[in-house]
Scaffold this active site. Sequence first.
Site, PDB file in Angstrom:
ATOM      1  N   SER A 149     -12.560 -11.759   8.296  1.00 47.58           N
ATOM      2  CA  SER A 149     -13.769 -12.512   8.648  1.00 47.58           C
ATOM      3  C   SER A 149     -14.636 -12.716   7.411  1.00 47.58           C
ATOM      4  O   SER A 149     -14.633 -11.889   6.481  1.00 47.58           O
ATOM      5  CB  SER A 149     -14.582 -11.765   9.711  1.00 47.58           C
ATOM      6  N   TYR A 162     -18.320  -4.113  12.943  1.00 48.80           N
ATOM      7  CA  TYR A 162     -17.413  -5.256  12.824  1.00 48.80           C
ATOM      8  C   TYR A 162     -17.143  -5.582  11.362  1.00 48.80           C
ATOM      9  O   TYR A 162     -15.998  -5.816  10.968  1.00 48.80           O
ATOM     10  CB  TYR A 162     -18.018  -6.468  13.541  1.00 48.80           C
TER      11      TYR A 162
END
Length: 256
Positions: A149, A162
């Site tokens: 990401s 995350y």
Amino acid sequence: MNNSQMDFTQRVVIITGGAQGIGRAYALEFAAAGARVVVADLNSDKAAAVAAEITASGGQALGLAVDVSDRVSVDAMVTACLEAWGQVDVLINNAAVFSTLKMKPFEEIDVDEWDLVMNVNARGVFFCCQAVAAAMRERGSGKIINISSSVVQTGRAHYAHYVASKGAVVALTRALATELGDSGINVNAISPHGIVTEVPRDTIKPEQWDAILAAQALKRKGGVTDMIGATLFLASDHSNYITGQTLNVDAGLRFN
């Protein structure tokens, strides 16, 4: 990229988190390019539905239930794939916990939530790579694509678990590229940003989207089709001399 340029006939592709969103798009596109696709997902009904969609169009697919955070479940997925088709050519580690997360200061993230995110997003990638390694080594080839990401580089606030999990994916990609290179196995990562799917999210408000788009070189949101070309490329023979890399698919948010 037109998938007619990428021939995956008789190749076997495992896609975790393949029942919805980007994973479903991967499954349909690889099947259209001739691949035999394992649609693996925690939601077994949705996985079966995507597999049925592929077979109804003349393709080959298996819909399998898998919990990537559980080694026994991952091994069963790979065993079922090998029993059906005898090989694994491509693994796409797409499964992740994200859309259900609520943004919060890192001091408010409890240990159970931290463990859930790390277990799926980082340990799950590790388990899946372990599970396919022997079959790929035996064939002397294979492509592993790990989905990271943009937050790893932007350090987005209020997503500490995350961000950490997706940073682990990049680090693991580099380590495995080194270890598996002697066996002819390529390991790369894709780092997406701003990809909109049918999976609901309420973590980005309209005014935040305005700021995000202003920071990008290309002033638009991304869609699932924007992920497909990069993934097909890294899974294909066109990328045989590329390993250990992280490809940004982010409309020019970051430059390497």
